[in-house]
Design an enzyme around this catalytic site. Structure first.
Site: not given
Length: 680
Positions: A258, A297
């Protein structure tokens, strides 16, 4: 000031940092508050301990055993989370930021545990999909099953979520039955260590199920094998280095990534300044710039608005951002805290200089802004910064460079096709949001851009009160994205658990498949008992136990009585000529639900007993019409048993209705709650 020694937990022992330790600075003051790391880490010892102690114990537990353990861990952490809040202020975040991290991580554990109990069996094998019939006579079957990897999960986490980042990986890993070695980013590892200590002190985890590394992993990645998995969160550059290591490639070690991404938010052309959607957009974009000081993120890095609304959006964003108070997060008036470290601040400013080559800064001067609070002037603070790119088609940096801080760039689009093209210039993101009430706009943007994004978040006046926000990954939904975002998926309920399991196709006779899968399959051996299965308590019932009922003839009077009583006078039941003209029916036929009612009458044992409730039916199929004069018979078989609590469990029954020629006319799964002997 006392400098905290952040320790590693390896093979059941806490190991203090040594001469190889790195200093950790407070994001607020810039002063050293902790140290972490060792000059040498015997990675082989950690891996061996996980595989010989943690793995076998976890695999010996059922999914429900593990789910209860994860829930108990979440409960324990919830009772002790204030200590984690107090420690987290040195990361630069506000209390609201800490709640996203700590409460969000605990909540994720609760959800994963719940899904484990509700959607996975009380067994050690997870069934993936339906039985495949590989022979005409049903004597050779196929079934996909999932079993735990027999290795170790190595979790490499980012600095921005020291608790959530760990727990969102740990919960599905433990539920799968795999031990974990957690390695957080050094900058905030002192918070992660405190959380790990709480979980270990709870006494809920088997020995070897969880180990913790503060500092570097040493040569651990070079010692991993085909049964191990790496789950990474961080920069695309670091992910490329790690997943490209020779040992990872040679052993086909699973690598779930990720990574950073240029997430975007799109204002629909229908969202004019006077609409609720315009206000929602301004609020959400500002939140994504300032929450965690933009160190998420999923934060919005690119903002796309119709050309005609560009000035209005810039004005509204500047007005809202100007109201944000920057400073000491311990103060209740502070709206945005600091970046995690001075080095992170320098990195953001370097990226800002690259963005500035293509875009004009319209808000936020990093060289002249006010910081509230005492003793924080040397902290890693930056103001929220908004840039405007006048030519997004020619620009490259605004679509390629991520400043991992409170920075976003606004761009105009001509039409939806242009918006889609710009949206996809990010080359893969974790999330894109669209604020619109126009369903055609939503559909066109989804069809044009879904392939480039792990999640599409739509919001408008109808969903605003319930919507969780652009930047909030939820444990129910997958978290990940294609391309630059890493090409991986986390969370997503049971989907996240399956990353830590091996899918295997098994083939064999019905008895073999049933024995492995733990669920009865049509064609498997039937078990006949002297007593009616509805009189037998949950723990006594056996998978495969079968009742064959007497038969009942269905008459025309039955059909007409049912039609009058229910009001279902559909022509197939009441009009012979119309029914005969239908290609599916030979003439008038019995109602499907009449057959279900008759079936219940054939297999139900009416006296009070262990069966507490009928909770529904699944997979109902009507296979062949029943005409007046046909007879039906029921085969009732215990298909699967799932313990729910200490008082009762769920029994899934396979029900088959057949006619006088032994042809199947209907099938379904019946669900009942059955008591244990002590409570019946």
């Amino acid at each position: 000031m006392t400098i905290q020694s952040v320790q590693s937990f390896a093979a059941g022992q806490w190991l203090a940092p040594d001469s190889g330790a790195r200093p950790i600075e407070s994001a607020l003051t810039g002063r050293v508050i902790a140290e972490a790391g060792r000059s040498h880490l015997d990675a082989g010892v950690l891996l061996e301990h996980a595989k010989t102690a943690g793995g076998p114990t976890l695999r010996d537990m059922t999914f429900h055993d593990r789910a209860r353990m994860v829930k108990a861990l979440a409960t324990y952490l919830s009772q002790h989370k204030q200590a984690l809040y107090d420690l987290s202020y040195h990361t630069g975040g506000t209390l609201s930021d800490h709640k996203i991290d700590i409460d969000g991580g605990i909540s994720t554990m609760f959800v994963i545990a719940s899904k484990g109990r509700r959607e996975m069996p009380d067994a050690r094998v997870y069934i993936d999909g339906d039985v495949e019939y590989l022979s005409r006579d049903g004597s050779f079957l196929g079934q996909h099953i999932c079993t735990p990897l027999q290795g170790v999960a190595v979790h490499i986490n980012a600095f921005n979520f020291p608790v959530w980042g760990m727990l969102e990986k740990l919960a599905p890993t433990l539920l799968a039955g795999v031990p974990a070695i957690v390695k957080p980013a050094t900058a905030t590892c002192y918070v992660t260590e405190a959380c790990v200590r709480l979980m270990l002190e709870s006494g809920l985890l088997p020995q070897g199920a969880l180990q913790f590394v503060a500092g570097g992993l040493g040569d651990m990645l070079d010692l991993l094998g085909p049964q191990d998995i790496v789950s990474f969160t961080g920069s695309a550059e670091t992910a490329l280095k790690l997943r490209g290591r020779a040992n990872i490639l040679e052993n086909s070690v699973r690598f779930v990534a990720e990574q950073d991404s240029l997430n975007a938010s799109v204002l629909g052309p229908d969202a004019k300044p006077e609409t609720p959607e315009f206000s929602i957009f301004i609020k959400e974009v500002c939140q994504e710039i300032t929450v965690k000081a933009g160190q998420k993120c999923t934060a919005v890095r690119r903002v796309f608005v119709p050309d005609s609304l560009l000035d209005a959006v810039v004005h509204a964003l500047k007005q809202r951002l100007s109201e944000v108070v920057i400073g000491d997060p311990n103060l209740h008036t502070t709206g945005m805290g600091a970046l995690v470290s001075a080095s992170q601040k320098h990195d953001v400013l370097d990226k800002v200089s690259q963005i500035s080559a293509e875009a004009e800064r319209v808000f936020g001067d990093p060289n002249g802004f006010e910081i509230s609070g005492d003793d924080v002037q040397d902290g890693a603070f930056l103001p929220p910064m908004l840039f405007h790119c006048a030519d997004p088609d020619a620009a490259r940096n605004v679509h390629d460079v991520e400043a991992f801080g409170p920075v976003s760039t606004i761009m105009g689009y001509r039409d939806l096709d242009h918006a889609i093209a710009l949206l996809n210039r990010g080359k893969g993101s974790l999330v894109a949001s669209v604020i619109t009430r126009d369903t055609d706009v939503a559909r066109q943007l989804a069809l044009g851009s879904a392939a480039w994004h792990g999640r599409l978040y739509f919001n408008n006046r109808d969903s605003k009160d319930a919507a969780t926000g652009h930047g909030s990954p939820l444990p129910h939904m997958v978290h990940g994205g294609p391309g630059r975002a890493g090409g991986g998926e986390e969370l997503g309920g049971v989907r996240g658990v399956l990353h830590y399991m091996q899918r295997t196709a098994i083939q064999g006779s019905p008895d073999i498949v049933s024995a492995i899968a733990g669920t009865w399959t049509d064609g498997s051996r039937e078990i006949t008992e002297d007593t009616h299965p509805f009189t037998r308590t949950f723990e006594v019932l056996k998978v495969g136990e079968t009742l064959h009922s007497d038969s009942r003839t269905v008459t025309l009077d039955d059909i007409e009585t049912f039609a009058r009583f229910t009001g279902d006078t559909f022509y197939a039941h009441m009009d012979e000529d119309a029914a005969a003209a239908n290609p599916f029916f030979p003439g008038r036929v019995a109602h499907g639900y009449l057959l279900l009612s008759f079936a219940a009458g054939l297999f139900v044992q009416p006296d009070p007993g262990p069966v507490l409730a009928n909770t529904g039916l699944d997979r109902l199929r009507f296979m062949k019409p029943v005409v007046p004069g046909d007879s039906i018979q029921v085969r009732l078989t215990v298909k699967q048993k799932t313990k729910r609590n200490d008082e009762y469990g769920e029994v899934r029954w396979d029900v088959r209705l057949s006619n006088q020629d032994n042809e199947t006319v209907a099938t379904y799964d019946l669900l009942t709650m059955n008591a244990y002997a002590a409570s019946s």
